[in-house]
Design an enzyme around this catalytic site. Structure first.
Site, mmCIF file in Angstrom:
data_model
loop_
_atom_site.group_PDB
_atom_site.id
_atom_site.type_symbol
_atom_site.label_atom_id
_atom_site.label_comp_id
_atom_site.label_asym_id
_atom_site.label_seq_id
_atom_site.Cartn_x
_atom_site.Cartn_y
_atom_site.Cartn_z
ATOM 1 N N HIS A 348 40.052 36.020 -8.498
ATOM 2 C CA HIS A 348 38.639 36.407 -8.490
ATOM 3 C C HIS A 348 37.782 35.344 -9.158
ATOM 4 O O HIS A 348 36.788 34.872 -8.596
ATOM 5 C CB HIS A 348 38.482 37.744 -9.219
ATOM 6 C CG HIS A 348 37.055 38.179 -9.392
ATOM 7 N ND1 HIS A 348 36.500 39.219 -8.679
ATOM 8 C CD2 HIS A 348 36.069 37.731 -10.206
ATOM 9 C CE1 HIS A 348 35.238 39.376 -9.041
ATOM 10 N NE2 HIS A 348 34.952 38.474 -9.986
ATOM 11 N N GLU A 349 38.155 34.980 -10.386
ATOM 12 C CA GLU A 349 37.297 34.091 -11.162
ATOM 13 C C GLU A 349 37.232 32.687 -10.571
ATOM 14 O O GLU A 349 36.166 32.069 -10.521
ATOM 15 C CB GLU A 349 37.768 34.034 -12.613
ATOM 16 C CG GLU A 349 37.610 35.350 -13.365
ATOM 17 C CD GLU A 349 36.149 35.795 -13.476
ATOM 18 O OE1 GLU A 349 35.242 34.961 -13.304
ATOM 19 O OE2 GLU A 349 35.928 36.984 -13.718
ATOM 20 N N HIS A 352 34.764 32.162 -7.868
ATOM 21 C CA HIS A 352 33.385 31.850 -8.242
ATOM 22 C C HIS A 352 33.147 30.348 -8.158
ATOM 23 O O HIS A 352 32.063 29.890 -7.785
ATOM 24 C CB HIS A 352 33.094 32.343 -9.662
ATOM 25 C CG HIS A 352 32.784 33.809 -9.751
ATOM 26 N ND1 HIS A 352 31.774 34.393 -9.032
ATOM 27 C CD2 HIS A 352 33.351 34.804 -10.484
ATOM 28 C CE1 HIS A 352 31.723 35.695 -9.308
ATOM 29 N NE2 HIS A 352 32.670 35.966 -10.188
ATOM 30 N N TYR A 363 23.104 34.347 -8.199
ATOM 31 C CA TYR A 363 23.795 35.455 -8.867
ATOM 32 C C TYR A 363 22.818 36.560 -9.260
ATOM 33 O O TYR A 363 22.744 36.979 -10.413
ATOM 34 C CB TYR A 363 24.546 34.926 -10.077
ATOM 35 C CG TYR A 363 25.719 35.784 -10.492
ATOM 36 C CD1 TYR A 363 26.822 35.925 -9.662
ATOM 37 C CD2 TYR A 363 25.729 36.441 -11.709
ATOM 38 C CE1 TYR A 363 27.905 36.707 -10.024
ATOM 39 C CE2 TYR A 363 26.804 37.225 -12.090
ATOM 40 C CZ TYR A 363 27.879 37.358 -11.250
ATOM 41 O OH TYR A 363 28.955 38.137 -11.632
ATOM 42 N N GLU A 372 29.753 38.357 -5.846
ATOM 43 C CA GLU A 372 30.805 39.162 -6.472
ATOM 44 C C GLU A 372 31.804 39.680 -5.443
ATOM 45 O O GLU A 372 33.017 39.689 -5.693
ATOM 46 C CB GLU A 372 30.200 40.333 -7.246
ATOM 47 C CG GLU A 372 29.870 40.021 -8.681
ATOM 48 C CD GLU A 372 31.099 39.631 -9.489
ATOM 49 O OE1 GLU A 372 32.083 40.381 -9.485
ATOM 50 O OE2 GLU A 372 31.067 38.574 -10.121
ATOM 51 N N ASP A 434 23.220 46.263 -10.358
ATOM 52 C CA ASP A 434 24.037 45.209 -10.949
ATOM 53 C C ASP A 434 24.920 44.620 -9.847
ATOM 54 O O ASP A 434 25.407 45.339 -8.978
ATOM 55 C CB ASP A 434 24.899 45.804 -12.067
ATOM 56 C CG ASP A 434 25.776 44.770 -12.739
ATOM 57 O OD1 ASP A 434 26.851 44.467 -12.174
ATOM 58 O OD2 ASP A 434 25.416 44.273 -13.807
ATOM 59 N N HIS A 436 27.844 43.705 -9.692
ATOM 60 C CA HIS A 436 29.195 44.246 -9.571
ATOM 61 C C HIS A 436 29.217 45.523 -8.731
ATOM 62 O O HIS A 436 30.260 45.895 -8.194
ATOM 63 C CB HIS A 436 29.772 44.555 -10.953
ATOM 64 C CG HIS A 436 29.891 43.350 -11.828
ATOM 65 N ND1 HIS A 436 28.904 42.970 -12.696
ATOM 66 C CD2 HIS A 436 30.870 42.432 -11.942
ATOM 67 C CE1 HIS A 436 29.273 41.870 -13.323
ATOM 68 N NE2 HIS A 436 30.458 41.514 -12.878
#
Length: 533
Positions: A348-349, A352, A363, A372, A434, A436
């Protein structure tokens, strides 16, 4: 950014059970691919002036090449950023597509003129920097929710750079400033702010360090017995992989891990090498997935491997990706005994980083939700690719982390609203959520495109995915769905892409890959309709 809680510590692994490849030093890959990429970027740069004229750009506008892709049939996709009177234009990015037969189409972040009314700022750079620092202290410095802990310090106000802001509203002269600090939970912060050069109005604020935050106490999940490629120096083995761009893993002090016998860790969190094994393996699998599935040579597509840092901070229940260091950082969790080094966190990270180096999705708003969901999608795909016995692949996000304290996952791709906050379907207000939670629309689309609607069991996990219009959707398989999303991300999406534009981008990608009359193309449209896009 993936909100993550601390996770369950695995103590079932035996001492000496971690297996690694022979540590003989291996040469870096031949520079052929790197040279080809350099030549391609040079060609795109050479065509920038003529492309600018063909697009009708003004005399003060110039195109600066960011990326270039050539399809097997010779179709070229050149991604450009733009300057105006020598100033960077935020929201001026575009992609020029030139077909094998010469047909040209363009995807732009914004339409229309980008000329500001004036190029003379009323505020000085010093005033802009001070205002940006004050804005961070006034807004970011107040914790809005558990996912964004408050700043406890602002260590650097940064230098203000004049830019043209064209991403929203009328184009205007602005200042871009980076403000650095530290959040209350120990996470470093690097806020990128854009302020009006005449009034000081805050136009955009973007956290450049995308984190894996945790708000609860949990236990670490490890990858079990894995094979690692290491580097033999002649005296010690290094936790460095020369076959994957030189990626390596360091401790909290930045010291590269070394070992005498090439047996790393023992599967226990109390052994400092065990978290390093997970971090290095997660980086390797993310590299392998992107390269072997999508032909991407590293996060930046330049053959350079990112590095990982473990045991960051003290009682740090968090992990984060940072573009500035081109690295992944993992904390040890509560009591420094629960490292957050799960395979889906890595996928996931580091995605980015891929997004930053391709579409550059802003973002915030719907583009932030797409940012996301892109990380959720490819974090999930890395998990399926790794196919670990200790972490059976699924469409649940953070399912092993127990963030909620009751064994439930952080997010659900089949029905995002099951987390109590994420959106199943698009609405006019989804962009105010948000990122997320607005990501739920993209996650739901991807699940439906992959697996289809209705009840089913996959790898022992039960799913039941609904649709907005009640119509049944038949999936095309996760591998095809991921290839469509990847091509849309790298070829068609821009910094301001919203869900409506993402539908167009993925349809274009499906047409490129499978044809306009294909079942895959039709499925993409139906899956978006099923989430009200």
């Amino acid at each position: 950014m993936l909100t993550v809680g601390a996770v369950l510590s695995s103590t079932a692994l035996l001492a000496g059970a971690i297996q690694v490849a022979a540590g003989t030093a291996q040469a870096s890959p031949a520079p052929v691919a790197a040279q080809q990429r350099a030549d391609l970027l040079a060609a795109a740069g050479g065509e920038a002036p003529s492309a600018a004229r063909a697009l009708g750009l003004g005399g003060q506008e110039k195109l600066v090449v960011k990326d270039a892709i050539v399809d097997a049939d010779g179709t070229r996709h050149y991604r450009y950023e733009r300057t105006y009177a020598g100033l960077p234009v935020l929201g001026g990015d575009l992609v020029v597509h030139t077909g094998a037969k010469g047909a040209v189409t363009v995807d732009r972040a914004v339409e229309g003129s980008i000329a500001p009314a004036t190029l003379s700022p009323k505020l000085t750079a010093g005033q802009a920097a001070a205002g940006a620092k004050g804005a961070v202290q006034a807004t970011v410095g107040i914790a809005k929710d558990a996912d964004e802990p408050a700043l406890t310090s602002v260590s650097k106000g940064g230098d203000a750079q004049l830019v043209v802001w064209a991403a929203s509203g009328a184009p205007r002269l602005a200042y871009r400033t980076t403000v650095e600090g530290m959040r209350a939970d120990g996470t470093p912060s690097s806020q990128l702010l854009v302020t009006d050069a005449a009034t000081g109005e805050l136009l955009s604020s973007h956290e450049q360090i995308q984190t894996t935050n945790a708000t609860g106490t949990g236990y670490g999940v490890f990858d079990g017995t894995v094979t690692l490629t290491t580097n033999w120096t002649g005296s010690v083995y290094q936790l460095k992989d020369n076959t994957r761009g030189g990626m390596y893993t360091v401790d909290k002090n930045g010291t590269l891990y070394t070992d005498a016998d090439n047996i790393w860790g023992n599967g226990l969190a109390s052994n400092g090498q065990s978290a390093a094994v997970d971090a290095q393996f997660g980086a390797a699998k993310t590299w392998d997935y992107y390269k072997l599935v999508h032909g991407r040579n590293g996060i930046r597509n330049d053959g350079v491997g990112a590095y990982s840092k473990v045991h960051y901070g003290s009682n740090y229940v968090n992990a984060f990706w940072s573009d500035s260091c081109f690295c992944m950082t993992y904390g040890d969790g509560a009591s420094n005994t629960h490292p957050l080094t799960a395979i889906d966190v890595a996928g996931h990270e580091m995605t980015h980083g891929v997004t930053s180096n391709t579409a550059g999705l802003n973002y915030s708003g719907e583009s932030g939700g797409l940012n996301e969901s892109t990380s959720d999608i490819f974090g999930t795909m890395v998990e399926f690719y790794a196919n670990l016995a200790t972490d059976t692949p699924d469409y649940l996000i953070g399912e092993r982390l127990n963030l909620n304290g009751n064994g439930t996952p952080l997010r659900y791709m089949d029905k995002p609203s099951k987390d109590g906050a994420s959106a199943d379907y698009w609405s006019s207000t989804v962009g105010s959520k948000d990122v997320h939670y607005s990501s739920g629309v993209g996650n739901h689309f991807f699940y439906l495109l992959s697996e289809g609607s209705g009840a089913k069991t996959i790898n022992g996990v039960s799913y039941n995915s609904p649709t907005y219009n009640g119509a049944a959707v038949t999936g095309i398989g996760r591998d095809k769905a991921a290839k469509i999303w990847y091509r849309a991300l790298t070829v068609y999406m821009t910094s301001t892409t919203n869900y409506k534009a993402a539908r167009t981008a993925t349809l274009n990608a499906a047409k490129d890959l499978y044809g306009a009359t294909s079942a895959e193309y039709t499925a993409v449209g139906k899956a978006w309709t099923a989430v009200n896009v």
